[in-house]
Design a protein around this motif. Structure first.
Motif, PDB file in Angstrom:
ATOM      1  N   PRO A  91     -88.860  40.028   1.830  1.00 35.30           N
ATOM      2  CA  PRO A  91     -89.310  39.678   3.072  1.00 35.30           C
ATOM      3  C   PRO A  91     -89.489  38.472   3.815  1.00 35.30           C
ATOM      4  O   PRO A  91     -88.912  37.794   3.704  1.00 35.30           O
ATOM      5  CB  PRO A  91     -90.972  39.731   2.119  1.00 35.30           C
ATOM      6  CG  PRO A  91     -90.581  38.618   0.413  1.00 35.30           C
ATOM      7  CD  PRO A  91     -88.965  39.351   0.653  1.00 35.30           C
ATOM      8  N   ASP A  92     -89.729  38.632   5.007  1.00 35.58           N
ATOM      9  CA  ASP A  92     -89.990  37.831   5.911  1.00 35.58           C
ATOM     10  C   ASP A  92     -90.439  36.889   5.611  1.00 35.58           C
ATOM     11  O   ASP A  92     -90.527  35.596   5.445  1.00 35.58           O
ATOM     12  CB  ASP A  92     -90.259  38.407   7.133  1.00 35.58           C
ATOM     13  CG  ASP A  92     -88.913  39.184   7.796  1.00 35.58           C
ATOM     14  OD1 ASP A  92     -87.685  38.651   7.759  1.00 35.58           O
ATOM     15  OD2 ASP A  92     -89.076  40.348   8.226  1.00 35.58           O
ATOM     16  N   GLN A  93     -92.012  37.262   5.167  1.00 36.11           N
ATOM     17  CA  GLN A  93     -93.237  36.145   4.592  1.00 36.11           C
ATOM     18  C   GLN A  93     -94.248  36.917   3.901  1.00 36.11           C
ATOM     19  O   GLN A  93     -94.635  38.067   3.820  1.00 36.11           O
ATOM     20  CB  GLN A  93     -94.764  36.485   5.974  1.00 36.11           C
ATOM     21  CG  GLN A  93     -93.853  36.109   7.063  1.00 36.11           C
ATOM     22  CD  GLN A  93     -94.402  35.963   9.096  1.00 36.11           C
ATOM     23  OE1 GLN A  93     -94.484  35.831   9.992  1.00 36.11           O
ATOM     24  NE2 GLN A  93     -95.504  37.666   9.355  1.00 36.11           N
ATOM     25  N   ILE A  94     -94.638  35.440   2.845  1.00 34.18           N
ATOM     26  CA  ILE A  94     -95.132  36.441   2.281  1.00 34.18           C
ATOM     27  C   ILE A  94     -96.403  35.897   2.120  1.00 34.18           C
ATOM     28  O   ILE A  94     -96.502  33.980   2.104  1.00 34.18           O
ATOM     29  CB  ILE A  94     -94.326  36.625   0.486  1.00 34.18           C
ATOM     30  CG1 ILE A  94     -94.828  36.547  -0.461  1.00 34.18           C
ATOM     31  CG2 ILE A  94     -93.786  34.784   0.203  1.00 34.18           C
ATOM     32  CD1 ILE A  94     -94.137  36.898  -1.860  1.00 34.18           C
ATOM     33  N   VAL A  95     -97.442  35.908   1.301  1.00 31.48           N
ATOM     34  CA  VAL A  95     -99.079  35.316   1.386  1.00 31.48           C
ATOM     35  C   VAL A  95     -99.377  34.763  -0.139  1.00 31.48           C
ATOM     36  O   VAL A  95     -99.751  36.216  -0.931  1.00 31.48           O
ATOM     37  CB  VAL A  95     -99.898  35.920   2.157  1.00 31.48           C
ATOM     38  CG1 VAL A  95    -101.650  34.820   2.473  1.00 31.48           C
ATOM     39  CG2 VAL A  95     -99.428  36.048   3.308  1.00 31.48           C
ATOM     40  N   VAL A  96     -99.790  34.490  -0.555  1.00 37.35           N
ATOM     41  CA  VAL A  96     -99.306  33.762  -2.130  1.00 37.35           C
ATOM     42  C   VAL A  96    -100.939  33.107  -2.221  1.00 37.35           C
ATOM     43  O   VAL A  96    -101.554  31.694  -2.091  1.00 37.35           O
ATOM     44  CB  VAL A  96     -98.271  33.175  -3.053  1.00 37.35           C
ATOM     45  CG1 VAL A  96     -98.391  33.245  -4.384  1.00 37.35           C
ATOM     46  CG2 VAL A  96     -96.857  33.789  -2.768  1.00 37.35           C
ATOM     47  N   PRO A  97    -101.686  33.568  -4.033  1.00 41.76           N
ATOM     48  CA  PRO A  97    -102.566  32.779  -3.934  1.00 41.76           C
ATOM     49  C   PRO A  97    -102.257  31.370  -4.682  1.00 41.76           C
ATOM     50  O   PRO A  97    -101.407  31.424  -5.385  1.00 41.76           O
ATOM     51  CB  PRO A  97    -103.532  33.881  -4.609  1.00 41.76           C
ATOM     52  CG  PRO A  97    -102.602  34.093  -5.437  1.00 41.76           C
ATOM     53  CD  PRO A  97    -101.244  35.111  -4.261  1.00 41.76           C
ATOM     54  N   ILE A  98    -103.072  30.496  -4.148  1.00 41.52           N
ATOM     55  CA  ILE A  98    -102.855  28.875  -5.394  1.00 41.52           C
ATOM     56  C   ILE A  98    -104.378  28.671  -5.889  1.00 41.52           C
ATOM     57  O   ILE A  98    -105.327  28.642  -5.194  1.00 41.52           O
ATOM     58  CB  ILE A  98    -102.469  28.278  -4.181  1.00 41.52           C
ATOM     59  CG1 ILE A  98    -101.977  28.478  -3.328  1.00 41.52           C
ATOM     60  CG2 ILE A  98    -102.451  26.636  -4.701  1.00 41.52           C
ATOM     61  CD1 ILE A  98    -101.357  27.045  -2.264  1.00 41.52           C
ATOM     62  N   THR A 127    -112.030  38.808  -6.435  1.00 42.49           N
ATOM     63  CA  THR A 127    -111.612  37.791  -5.412  1.00 42.49           C
ATOM     64  C   THR A 127    -110.291  37.009  -4.557  1.00 42.49           C
ATOM     65  O   THR A 127    -110.043  36.951  -3.866  1.00 42.49           O
ATOM     66  CB  THR A 127    -112.935  36.705  -5.838  1.00 42.49           C
ATOM     67  OG1 THR A 127    -112.831  35.930  -6.761  1.00 42.49           O
ATOM     68  CG2 THR A 127    -113.966  37.013  -5.594  1.00 42.49           C
ATOM     69  N   ALA A 128    -109.476  36.762  -5.841  1.00 39.15           N
ATOM     70  CA  ALA A 128    -107.801  36.080  -5.548  1.00 39.15           C
ATOM     71  C   ALA A 128    -107.227  37.411  -4.231  1.00 39.15           C
ATOM     72  O   ALA A 128    -107.015  36.618  -3.101  1.00 39.15           O
ATOM     73  CB  ALA A 128    -107.925  35.851  -6.300  1.00 39.15           C
ATOM     74  N   GLY A 129    -107.466  38.591  -4.335  1.00 36.30           N
ATOM     75  CA  GLY A 129    -106.624  39.642  -2.959  1.00 36.30           C
ATOM     76  C   GLY A 129    -107.689  39.100  -1.897  1.00 36.30           C
ATOM     77  O   GLY A 129    -107.340  39.519  -0.913  1.00 36.30           O
ATOM     78  N   GLY A 130    -109.047  39.055  -2.002  1.00 41.36           N
ATOM     79  CA  GLY A 130    -109.812  38.926  -1.234  1.00 41.36           C
ATOM     80  C   GLY A 130    -108.890  37.292  -0.383  1.00 41.36           C
ATOM     81  O   GLY A 130    -109.071  37.096   1.239  1.00 41.36           O
ATOM     82  N   VAL A 131    -109.120  36.551  -0.681  1.00 42.54           N
ATOM     83  CA  VAL A 131    -108.412  35.247  -0.271  1.00 42.54           C
ATOM     84  C   VAL A 131    -107.273  35.364   0.176  1.00 42.54           C
ATOM     85  O   VAL A 131    -107.217  34.865   1.399  1.00 42.54           O
ATOM     86  CB  VAL A 131    -108.582  33.902  -1.803  1.00 42.54           C
ATOM     87  CG1 VAL A 131    -107.602  33.316  -1.098  1.00 42.54           C
ATOM     88  CG2 VAL A 131    -109.588  33.915  -1.719  1.00 42.54           C
ATOM     89  N   THR A 132    -106.368  35.789  -0.061  1.00 38.50           N
ATOM     90  CA  THR A 132    -104.478  36.335   0.447  1.00 38.50           C
ATOM     91  C   THR A 132    -105.083  37.179   1.512  1.00 38.50           C
ATOM     92  O   THR A 132    -104.509  36.948   3.283  1.00 38.50           O
ATOM     93  CB  THR A 132    -103.657  36.666  -0.586  1.00 38.50           C
ATOM     94  OG1 THR A 132    -104.631  38.158  -1.054  1.00 38.50           O
ATOM     95  CG2 THR A 132    -103.438  35.580  -1.903  1.00 38.50           C
ATOM     96  N   VAL A 184     -98.449  40.646   0.573  1.00 40.06           N
ATOM     97  CA  VAL A 184     -99.365  40.018   0.586  1.00 40.06           C
ATOM     98  C   VAL A 184    -100.121  40.428  -0.655  1.00 40.06           C
ATOM     99  O   VAL A 184     -99.778  41.215  -1.657  1.00 40.06           O
ATOM    100  CB  VAL A 184    -100.791  39.893   1.015  1.00 40.06           C
ATOM    101  CG1 VAL A 184    -102.096  39.590   1.247  1.00 40.06           C
ATOM    102  CG2 VAL A 184    -100.420  40.062   3.048  1.00 40.06           C
ATOM    103  N   LEU A 185     -99.998  39.146  -1.361  1.00 44.84           N
ATOM    104  CA  LEU A 185    -100.533  39.453  -2.852  1.00 44.84           C
ATOM    105  C   LEU A 185    -102.157  39.560  -3.628  1.00 44.84           C
ATOM    106  O   LEU A 185    -102.917  39.026  -3.209  1.00 44.84           O
ATOM    107  CB  LEU A 185     -99.853  38.220  -3.708  1.00 44.84           C
ATOM    108  CG  LEU A 185     -98.442  37.667  -4.446  1.00 44.84           C
ATOM    109  CD1 LEU A 185     -97.657  38.535  -4.054  1.00 44.84           C
ATOM    110  CD2 LEU A 185     -98.352  36.990  -5.221  1.00 44.84           C
ATOM    111  N   ASN A 186    -101.693  40.420  -4.495  1.00 47.63           N
ATOM    112  CA  ASN A 186    -103.627  41.034  -4.704  1.00 47.63           C
ATOM    113  C   ASN A 186    -102.973  40.949  -6.130  1.00 47.63           C
ATOM    114  O   ASN A 186    -102.551  41.811  -7.222  1.00 47.63           O
ATOM    115  CB  ASN A 186    -104.422  42.644  -4.727  1.00 47.63           C
ATOM    116  CG  ASN A 186    -104.668  42.511  -5.147  1.00 47.63           C
ATOM    117  OD1 ASN A 186    -106.196  41.899  -5.658  1.00 47.63           O
ATOM    118  ND2 ASN A 186    -105.316  43.463  -6.499  1.00 47.63           N
ATOM    119  N   THR A 187    -103.647  39.670  -6.499  1.00 47.22           N
ATOM    120  CA  THR A 187    -102.989  39.029  -8.926  1.00 47.22           C
ATOM    121  C   THR A 187    -104.270  39.785  -9.418  1.00 47.22           C
ATOM    122  O   THR A 187    -104.207  39.554 -10.386  1.00 47.22           O
ATOM    123  CB  THR A 187    -102.975  37.691  -8.623  1.00 47.22           C
ATOM    124  OG1 THR A 187    -104.130  37.700  -8.108  1.00 47.22           O
ATOM    125  CG2 THR A 187    -102.142  36.996  -7.595  1.00 47.22           C
ATOM    126  N   GLY A 188    -105.329  40.520  -8.824  1.00 47.83           N
ATOM    127  CA  GLY A 188    -106.276  40.959 -10.245  1.00 47.83           C
ATOM    128  C   GLY A 188    -106.763  42.394  -9.286  1.00 47.83           C
ATOM    129  O   GLY A 188    -107.049  42.616  -8.615  1.00 47.83           O
TER     130      GLY A 188
END
Lengths: 429, 429
Positions: free
Chosen positions: A249-256, A366-371, A392-396
């Motif tokens: 991907p060109d860009q990836i958005v990951v929760p921290i 909520t972590a997916g809301g953050v990303t 964009v990651l949704n982790t849960g």
């Protein structure tokens, strides 16, 4: 004998596939594979070093594509034995990469927007990936009890994986967790211990236990098995690239949270480039935090290289680590790749959860809301380029954090069962 | 013009792939494809009749295996257009078939025991399968609003699918549902209407609405789209056989609510035999109900051919249909294949949920407790042969029915954060 907490420089005969050694991320010193997590020389964190396969890239792709529909298709790139798919494990991964055209329209993304939706894992969070790898390390090292400290997602993942893999489990949680999370942690039949104190107290207790004979034979997935555990997050990078047709991907958005996931995604992408499975081209990694726990975002925006701890206060509890161990590495990756780290407040998190649900039918925790919220913000600020392919990651799963949206989510109307009442409600559309 | 509730004998130009017509399950009369669900001649239920592909079986297997990792791999056998995978849909299915060796040991099954785990679907129940097919029918018929009456799982599935597929949705629920289910139904942003009354009142209201101009342009997935909707359950049969290596299971245990799922699984198995994708050999289908709503089980055990309605009173709310429309067909299939229908009480349901969680790390909703519990009971009674390959369905996720296990599931101990307190708790193992 208590479990070792720092490495002795011995080699080990364990079979963890392509894993060749543990190496210190700070000083580079190498150690044999074992249940150790800190460098004997400099106390830096250890990570797995590999002898990666020398296959022709096309042959390796075919080998992967012929594998099972879970993370074990990448066994040649993970610290697991070659026959891992035959062992009892909950087999997470190969979750959907959803092309989010509706959300893209709302956000003005024209280059292709994708949600990597890890709510499809067995216990509905990305934690199943890291725990699955830790289980194989625990098996290799002869541990009989799986353990962790947790505030929710991890407890369920460890409980489920231990049950299936035939380990005893004993998981430690703060005593005052919400009942739903307690039930999820306890239902798999392992021991669940409430600790009178907060999450920091639970962690301190676990560190004591690892050094004590009481903890002998115990694999703490996020402590003495952490170098292996962390590698599970690489599979997110592998899957995203394979599902994009072996493209970065060109860009990836990951929760921290601790930052580990973001660093391992970068490691995974680098490995794919090195193996020739994807083209060597630039990509940008963006980190996403909640404003109420934004130590890395704050440091990024201030131009700092160190991360100053914060006391968390956010609805995004699965990201609420005030002193993230991998914070400095995250800052380095975001800056090196041309990404950024930003944060959104609780109201923006809730709005983003609803935006994703309304546009794509994906109910994120909520972590997916953050990303998703941070993605929107980064686009508005011009930091994320809407003309580029973005993941964009949704982790849960939203079912795990119902309380976040419950106060503002309900029926449009409540009516008597009559056509007249329905007409009066104005919803006939 | 109001939506038709009975068929006129016209043909339709809609493209629903291999679907050739609707045919009456009672009198066999055929009708053109349309949003109709009852025979104009005898008022019997309509189901989809196909022109199934004439491919060589091996070629058809290859075509399926090369398809996407969701139900659209079976598009040649479903009432959907050939390009269905390119349309926005939540793409359920191809969920895990888990080899449950630990559970098999506990139950004494030696012939191979498998859990078909539909909690892995996008909204975590099998309803995503049926709704996904209904969405394509709604698209073909030009509907703009998706609707249903529901007590939970279906509302979430319709909300999510409508959001992604670009339909307006308006879902009807009893006004006093648990908050968690209301949130899940509402979060996808469609209209959610609470009806002052019970589920029967909601259903009656929906039937009125279908016949009224207010409901024009509305596709009720479980009413006027029901013939298409029901076909989604066939994919469970297809997946089970493909995941067994294109083999029929010897025995399969299916939960019964309306009974539709069980009849469609039988239909799917028969189609695979007819197409030569599996060997033509006998299989037994077993039905599972909760004792508190066991009209089909009661009729089966009494040797009746008709099903006498009951007033439901069970924790297995997703199975609580007291007057199951397909009950007589279920009785016929269970008897014809040499299966049986049985039931378990609420305590046995909870025990079975915990048994499955403890042995396989799968947290099932109450309906999964019903199938696992009935499997255990059938083995004890000698009705299910433990030496044969057996597949048990789990149709939903434990996160949706936490209340069932919450009262009896919690920490082993709550202690101060000290090694001494931990030692005293006797959990060091």
């Amino acid at each position: 004998m208590a479990v070792q907490t720092v490495a002795s420089n011995t080699t080990s005969p364990v079979d963890l596939g392509p894993a060749a050694a543990l190496s210190c991320r700070e000083c580079g010193e190498r150690f044999g594979l074992g249940p150790i997590f800190a460098c004997a020389s400099c106390f830096g964190p250890l990570e797995v070093a590999y002898d990666l396969p020398g296959d022709d890239p096309e042959a390796l792709k075919k080998r992967i594509e012929a594998g099972p529909n879970n993370i074990w298709r990448y066994a040649p790139l993970l610290p697991v034995p070659a026959d891992v798919a035959d062992k009892p494990n909950i087999n997470p991964g190969f979750t959907k990469l959803v092309k989010a055209d509706n959300l893209a329209r709302e956000l003005g993304v024209t280059g292709g927007l994708f949600i990597k939706d890890d709510s499809g894992n067995p216990t509905h969070s990305f934690k199943d990936r890291v725990v699955a790898i830790a289980v194989e390390a625990a098996r290799a090292f002869g541990f009989t009890t799986l353990s962790c400290s947790s505030t929710g997602n991890l407890a369920g993942a460890v409980g489920a994986a231990a049950a299936r893999a035939g380990f005893r489990s004993c998981v430690f949680i703060p005593h005052d967790l919400e009942q739903g999370k307690v039930v999820m942690a306890a239902v798999y039949g392992g021991e669940l211990v409430g600790i009178e104190g907060n999450y920091d107290d639970v962690n301190r207790f676990c560190s004591e236990l690892i050094g004590d004979p009481l903890g002998e034979g115990w694999g703490f997935v996020n402590v003495n098995l952490r170098p292996y555990y962390g590698e599970g997050s690489k599979t997110l990078a592998y899957e995203i690239c394979e599902q994009l047709g072996w493209r970065l991907p060109d860009q990836i958005v990951v929760p921290i949270a601790s930052g580990s996931q973001l660093t391992k995604i970068d490691k995974g992408l680098q490995e794919l480039i090195k193996l020739g499975l994807v083209e060597d081209k630039p990509y940008k990694i963006f980190g996403a935090q909640a404003e109420g726990c934004s130590p890395v975002s704050t440091a990024f925006k201030a131009g700092h290289e160190v991360v100053r701890p914060q006391k968390p206060n956010t609805i995004a509890k699965s990201l609420a680590i005030g002193n993230p161990a991998d914070g400095p590495y995250v800052l380095d990756i975001a800056r090196r790749t041309g990404g950024a780290v930003d944060d959104v407040n609780d109201e923006q998190i809730v709005d983003a959860i609803k935006l994703l649900a309304r546009t794509e039918g994906i109910f994120a925790e909520t972590a997916g809301g953050v990303t998703v919220g941070v993605t929107k913000k980064l686009i508005e600020q011009g930091l994320l380029d809407p003309a580029l392919t973005t993941v964009v990651l949704n982790t849960g799963d939203g079912l795990k954090t119902l309380d976040a949206v419950a106060p503002t989510t309900g029926p449009s109307a409540t009516i008597r069962p009559s056509l007249e009442a329905f007409r009066d409600a104005g919803l006939a559309g």
